[in-house]
Motif scaffolding. Structure first.
Motif, PDB file in Angstrom:
ATOM      1  N   THR A  88     -28.650 -68.630  16.458  1.00 15.65           N
ATOM      2  CA  THR A  88     -27.580 -69.396  15.251  1.00 15.65           C
ATOM      3  C   THR A  88     -28.524 -69.452  14.174  1.00 15.65           C
ATOM      4  OG1 THR A  88     -26.579 -70.517  17.164  1.00 15.65           O
ATOM      5  CG2 THR A  88     -26.570 -71.482  14.788  1.00 15.65           C
ATOM      6  N   GLY A  89     -29.761 -69.763  14.068  1.00 16.61           N
ATOM      7  CA  GLY A  89     -30.612 -70.199  13.114  1.00 16.61           C
ATOM      8  C   GLY A  89     -31.135 -68.777  12.408  1.00 16.61           C
ATOM      9  N   SER A  90     -31.206 -67.742  13.261  1.00 20.99           N
ATOM     10  CA  SER A  90     -31.391 -66.310  12.503  1.00 20.99           C
ATOM     11  C   SER A  90     -30.258 -65.730  11.836  1.00 20.99           C
ATOM     12  CB  SER A  90     -31.805 -65.549  13.888  1.00 20.99           C
ATOM     13  OG  SER A  90     -33.069 -65.774  14.519  1.00 20.99           O
ATOM     14  N   LEU A  91     -29.220 -65.922  12.532  1.00 12.94           N
ATOM     15  CA  LEU A  91     -28.062 -65.292  11.840  1.00 12.94           C
ATOM     16  C   LEU A  91     -27.492 -66.207  10.843  1.00 12.94           C
ATOM     17  CD1 LEU A  91     -25.669 -64.575  15.082  1.00 12.94           C
ATOM     18  CD2 LEU A  91     -27.087 -62.995  13.943  1.00 12.94           C
ATOM     19  N   TYR A  92     -27.681 -67.360  10.767  1.00 13.59           N
ATOM     20  CA  TYR A  92     -27.465 -68.113   9.564  1.00 13.59           C
ATOM     21  C   TYR A  92     -28.274 -67.769   8.424  1.00 13.59           C
ATOM     22  CZ  TYR A  92     -27.161 -71.831   6.014  1.00 13.59           C
ATOM     23  OH  TYR A  92     -27.078 -72.727   4.887  1.00 13.59           O
ATOM     24  N   ARG A  93     -29.582 -67.583   8.578  1.00 14.93           N
ATOM     25  CA  ARG A  93     -30.753 -67.275   7.713  1.00 14.93           C
ATOM     26  C   ARG A  93     -30.438 -65.902   6.933  1.00 14.93           C
ATOM     27  NH1 ARG A  93     -36.656 -69.685   8.238  1.00 14.93           N
ATOM     28  NH2 ARG A  93     -35.921 -71.903   7.830  1.00 14.93           N
ATOM     29  N   ILE A  94     -29.887 -64.989   7.855  1.00 15.14           N
ATOM     30  CA  ILE A  94     -29.689 -63.538   7.407  1.00 15.14           C
ATOM     31  C   ILE A  94     -28.461 -63.571   6.328  1.00 15.14           C
ATOM     32  CG2 ILE A  94     -28.436 -61.423   8.019  1.00 15.14           C
ATOM     33  CD1 ILE A  94     -29.953 -61.574  10.729  1.00 15.14           C
ATOM     34  N   ILE A  95     -27.575 -64.435   6.743  1.00 18.06           N
ATOM     35  CA  ILE A  95     -26.275 -64.526   5.715  1.00 18.06           C
ATOM     36  C   ILE A  95     -26.701 -65.309   4.600  1.00 18.06           C
ATOM     37  CG2 ILE A  95     -24.051 -65.452   5.373  1.00 18.06           C
ATOM     38  CD1 ILE A  95     -23.565 -64.975   8.280  1.00 18.06           C
ATOM     39  N   ARG A  96     -27.604 -66.404   4.769  1.00 19.31           N
ATOM     40  CA  ARG A  96     -27.793 -67.248   3.380  1.00 19.31           C
ATOM     41  C   ARG A  96     -28.790 -66.413   2.553  1.00 19.31           C
ATOM     42  NH1 ARG A  96     -32.175 -71.717   4.746  1.00 19.31           N
ATOM     43  NH2 ARG A  96     -33.338 -69.849   4.529  1.00 19.31           N
ATOM     44  N   ASP A  97     -29.632 -65.773   3.177  1.00 25.92           N
ATOM     45  CA  ASP A  97     -30.619 -65.174   2.251  1.00 25.92           C
ATOM     46  C   ASP A  97     -29.912 -63.889   1.662  1.00 25.92           C
ATOM     47  OD1 ASP A  97     -32.560 -67.098   3.194  1.00 25.92           O
ATOM     48  OD2 ASP A  97     -33.262 -65.522   4.532  1.00 25.92           O
ATOM     49  N   LYS A  98     -29.049 -63.290   1.999  1.00 26.01           N
ATOM     50  CA  LYS A  98     -28.308 -62.112   1.389  1.00 26.01           C
ATOM     51  C   LYS A  98     -27.404 -62.803   0.329  1.00 26.01           C
ATOM     52  CE  LYS A  98     -29.608 -58.545   4.960  1.00 26.01           C
ATOM     53  NZ  LYS A  98     -29.120 -57.331   5.805  1.00 26.01           N
ATOM     54  N   LYS A  99     -26.632 -63.636   1.043  1.00 29.81           N
ATOM     55  CA  LYS A  99     -25.636 -64.133   0.126  1.00 29.81           C
ATOM     56  C   LYS A  99     -24.513 -63.011  -0.344  1.00 29.81           C
ATOM     57  CE  LYS A  99     -28.145 -68.131  -1.224  1.00 29.81           C
ATOM     58  NZ  LYS A  99     -28.574 -69.121  -2.671  1.00 29.81           N
ATOM     59  N   THR A 100     -24.177 -62.129   0.321  1.00 27.60           N
ATOM     60  CA  THR A 100     -23.183 -61.236   0.085  1.00 27.60           C
ATOM     61  C   THR A 100     -22.029 -61.023   1.095  1.00 27.60           C
ATOM     62  OG1 THR A 100     -24.198 -59.640   1.814  1.00 27.60           O
ATOM     63  CG2 THR A 100     -25.332 -59.509  -0.112  1.00 27.60           C
ATOM     64  N   TYR A 101     -20.918 -60.680   0.344  1.00 30.51           N
ATOM     65  CA  TYR A 101     -19.621 -60.724   0.964  1.00 30.51           C
ATOM     66  C   TYR A 101     -19.575 -59.898   2.325  1.00 30.51           C
ATOM     67  CZ  TYR A 101     -14.707 -59.406   1.758  1.00 30.51           C
ATOM     68  OH  TYR A 101     -13.624 -59.015   2.121  1.00 30.51           O
ATOM     69  N   ARG A 102     -20.336 -58.778   2.270  1.00 27.50           N
ATOM     70  CA  ARG A 102     -20.513 -58.024   3.536  1.00 27.50           C
ATOM     71  C   ARG A 102     -21.262 -58.729   4.896  1.00 27.50           C
ATOM     72  NH1 ARG A 102     -22.464 -51.914   1.572  1.00 27.50           N
ATOM     73  NH2 ARG A 102     -20.604 -51.252   0.216  1.00 27.50           N
ATOM     74  N   ALA A 103     -22.217 -59.578   4.241  1.00 28.59           N
ATOM     75  CA  ALA A 103     -23.133 -60.154   5.400  1.00 28.59           C
ATOM     76  C   ALA A 103     -21.904 -61.065   5.937  1.00 28.59           C
ATOM     77  CB  ALA A 103     -24.251 -60.966   4.748  1.00 28.59           C
ATOM     78  N   TRP A 104     -21.339 -61.882   5.435  1.00 24.47           N
ATOM     79  CA  TRP A 104     -20.499 -62.969   6.143  1.00 24.47           C
ATOM     80  C   TRP A 104     -19.322 -62.165   6.718  1.00 24.47           C
ATOM     81  CZ3 TRP A 104     -15.149 -64.013   5.114  1.00 24.47           C
ATOM     82  CH2 TRP A 104     -14.849 -63.772   3.563  1.00 24.47           C
ATOM     83  N   MET A 105     -18.918 -61.104   6.365  1.00 26.38           N
ATOM     84  CA  MET A 105     -17.643 -60.329   6.641  1.00 26.38           C
ATOM     85  C   MET A 105     -18.124 -59.617   8.089  1.00 26.38           C
ATOM     86  SD  MET A 105     -14.689 -60.213   5.865  1.00 26.38           S
ATOM     87  CE  MET A 105     -14.009 -58.954   6.579  1.00 26.38           C
ATOM     88  N   ALA A 106     -19.429 -59.064   7.924  1.00 35.30           N
ATOM     89  CA  ALA A 106     -19.895 -58.658   9.444  1.00 35.30           C
ATOM     90  C   ALA A 106     -19.959 -59.624  10.534  1.00 35.30           C
ATOM     91  CB  ALA A 106     -21.365 -58.084   9.101  1.00 35.30           C
ATOM     92  N   MET A 107     -20.546 -60.949  10.294  1.00 37.88           N
ATOM     93  CA  MET A 107     -20.345 -61.929  10.990  1.00 37.88           C
ATOM     94  C   MET A 107     -19.114 -62.503  11.575  1.00 37.88           C
ATOM     95  SD  MET A 107     -23.607 -62.526  11.635  1.00 37.88           S
ATOM     96  CE  MET A 107     -25.235 -62.037  11.048  1.00 37.88           C
ATOM     97  N   MET A 108     -18.032 -62.293  10.523  1.00 38.86           N
ATOM     98  CA  MET A 108     -16.669 -62.560  11.011  1.00 38.86           C
ATOM     99  C   MET A 108     -16.087 -61.637  12.167  1.00 38.86           C
ATOM    100  SD  MET A 108     -14.552 -64.846  10.493  1.00 38.86           S
ATOM    101  CE  MET A 108     -12.806 -65.216  10.881  1.00 38.86           C
ATOM    102  N   VAL A 109     -16.492 -60.289  11.802  1.00 40.15           N
ATOM    103  CA  VAL A 109     -16.260 -59.199  12.711  1.00 40.15           C
ATOM    104  C   VAL A 109     -16.700 -59.358  14.253  1.00 40.15           C
ATOM    105  CG1 VAL A 109     -16.184 -56.844  13.121  1.00 40.15           C
ATOM    106  CG2 VAL A 109     -15.584 -57.818  10.987  1.00 40.15           C
ATOM    107  N   LEU A 110     -17.781 -59.931  14.110  1.00 40.23           N
ATOM    108  CA  LEU A 110     -18.647 -60.189  15.401  1.00 40.23           C
ATOM    109  C   LEU A 110     -17.756 -61.593  16.175  1.00 40.23           C
ATOM    110  CD1 LEU A 110     -22.404 -59.875  14.840  1.00 40.23           C
ATOM    111  CD2 LEU A 110     -20.863 -58.262  16.095  1.00 40.23           C
ATOM    112  N   PHE A 111     -17.168 -62.344  15.167  1.00 36.57           N
ATOM    113  CA  PHE A 111     -16.797 -63.452  15.711  1.00 36.57           C
ATOM    114  C   PHE A 111     -15.479 -63.465  16.438  1.00 36.57           C
ATOM    115  CE2 PHE A 111     -13.643 -66.865  14.020  1.00 36.57           C
ATOM    116  CZ  PHE A 111     -14.119 -67.765  14.831  1.00 36.57           C
ATOM    117  N   LEU A 112     -14.609 -62.674  15.801  1.00 37.23           N
ATOM    118  CA  LEU A 112     -13.288 -62.190  16.254  1.00 37.23           C
ATOM    119  C   LEU A 112     -12.965 -62.073  17.777  1.00 37.23           C
ATOM    120  CD1 LEU A 112     -11.644 -60.483  13.122  1.00 37.23           C
ATOM    121  CD2 LEU A 112     -11.274 -62.930  14.035  1.00 37.23           C
ATOM    122  N   PRO A 113     -14.114 -61.037  18.275  1.00 35.13           N
ATOM    123  CA  PRO A 113     -13.731 -60.827  19.722  1.00 35.13           C
ATOM    124  C   PRO A 113     -14.193 -62.081  20.537  1.00 35.13           C
ATOM    125  CG  PRO A 113     -15.015 -59.186  18.734  1.00 35.13           C
ATOM    126  CD  PRO A 113     -15.059 -60.342  17.677  1.00 35.13           C
TER     127      PRO A 113
END
Length: 245
Positions: free
Chosen positions: A94-119
């Motif tokens: 959880t901490g690692s994934l959040y830091r990836i999104i937080r540090d990049k702060k890009t639309y693609r970063a959180w969209m990629a996580m959302m795609v992983l989350f839907l399944p």
């Protein structure tokens, strides 16, 4: 050199605090599940919160040791070894994934996580609809005498909670997605990890019946509820702790 010393002290202090928070949240309220000899708890909320606040290392230590101590304290020692690993990975992931999104702060970063989350969402709802728990469940508060409830009623209550929580999650502004989605993905690892361990216990003869699937709906509910609690608290504390995370 002095800065390194302060960082090490901060790490020790935040880890100790986080382990205590996870222990209290896990052991204070528990719902016993007879089919697997496990229990529903709110410890995941503090695992997610500490991972978001302090990062993957503290989140992993808090998740592993705080939850394992709760298992021993409550008498679920058969789960303690798995908890150390499963909950530890949950917090670290959880901490690692959040830091990836937080540090990049890009639309693609959180969209990629959302795609992983839907399944994860789809699988959780499907399993919850198909499966039932045992004949009855026991709920205890702060080590008081447990009260017994029909588990099917408890199950459907949790199912309704899941449906409401899913609706809330889908309504979240994209600002909240970078925090809530890593929690769900880390939580899914927890659900899968315990399922595999309970399957191992059955094959090894520690469980008389194959009840591993029975705990999946409760674990998904635990994951969803914990993620939303952590997100709500983190939103209030984000500015204060942003410099130490």
């Amino acid at each position: 050199m002095q800065h390194a010393g302060r960082s090490k002290t901060r790490l020790i202090a935040s880890s100790a605090l986080s382990i205590a928070l996870v222990f209290i949240a896990t052991s204070s309220i528990s719902i016993y599940i007879p089919a697997t000899r496990g229990y529903f708890n709110l410890g995941d909320s503090m695992i997610f919160l500490t991972a978001l606040l302090f990062g993957p290392v503290v989140g992993g230590l808090a998740g592993g040791f705080g939850s394992m101590l709760s298992d021993v304290f409550l008498g679920y020692t058969v789960y303690a070894p798995a908890t150390l690993v499963v909950k530890g990975i949950e917090g670290f992931l959880t901490g690692s994934l959040y830091r990836i999104i937080r540090d990049k702060k890009t639309y693609r970063a959180w969209m990629a996580m959302m795609v992983l989350f839907l399944p994860v969402m789809i699988l959780g709802v499907t399993v919850a609809v198909l499966m039932f728990m045992g004949d009855e469940a026991e709920v205890s508060l702060f080590a008081t005498s447990p009260a017994t409830f029909p588990s099917q009623s408890l199950f459907f209550t949790l199912l309704v909670m899941l449906a409401v929580l899913i609706i809330i999650v889908l309504k979240f502004h994209k600002k909240n997605l970078p925090t809530i989605v890593p929690c769900f993905i880390g939580g899914f690892e927890m659900v899968l990890g315990y399922f595999i361990y309970e399957l191992f216990l059955f094959l090894a003869g520690f469980l008389v019946e194959l009840g591993a699937i029975a705990e999946v709906p409760a674990n998904f509910a635990q994951m969803f509820l914990g993620a939303l609690i952590a997100n709500a608290i983190y939103t209030k504390l984000e500015k204060r702790f942003s410099k130490t995370a």
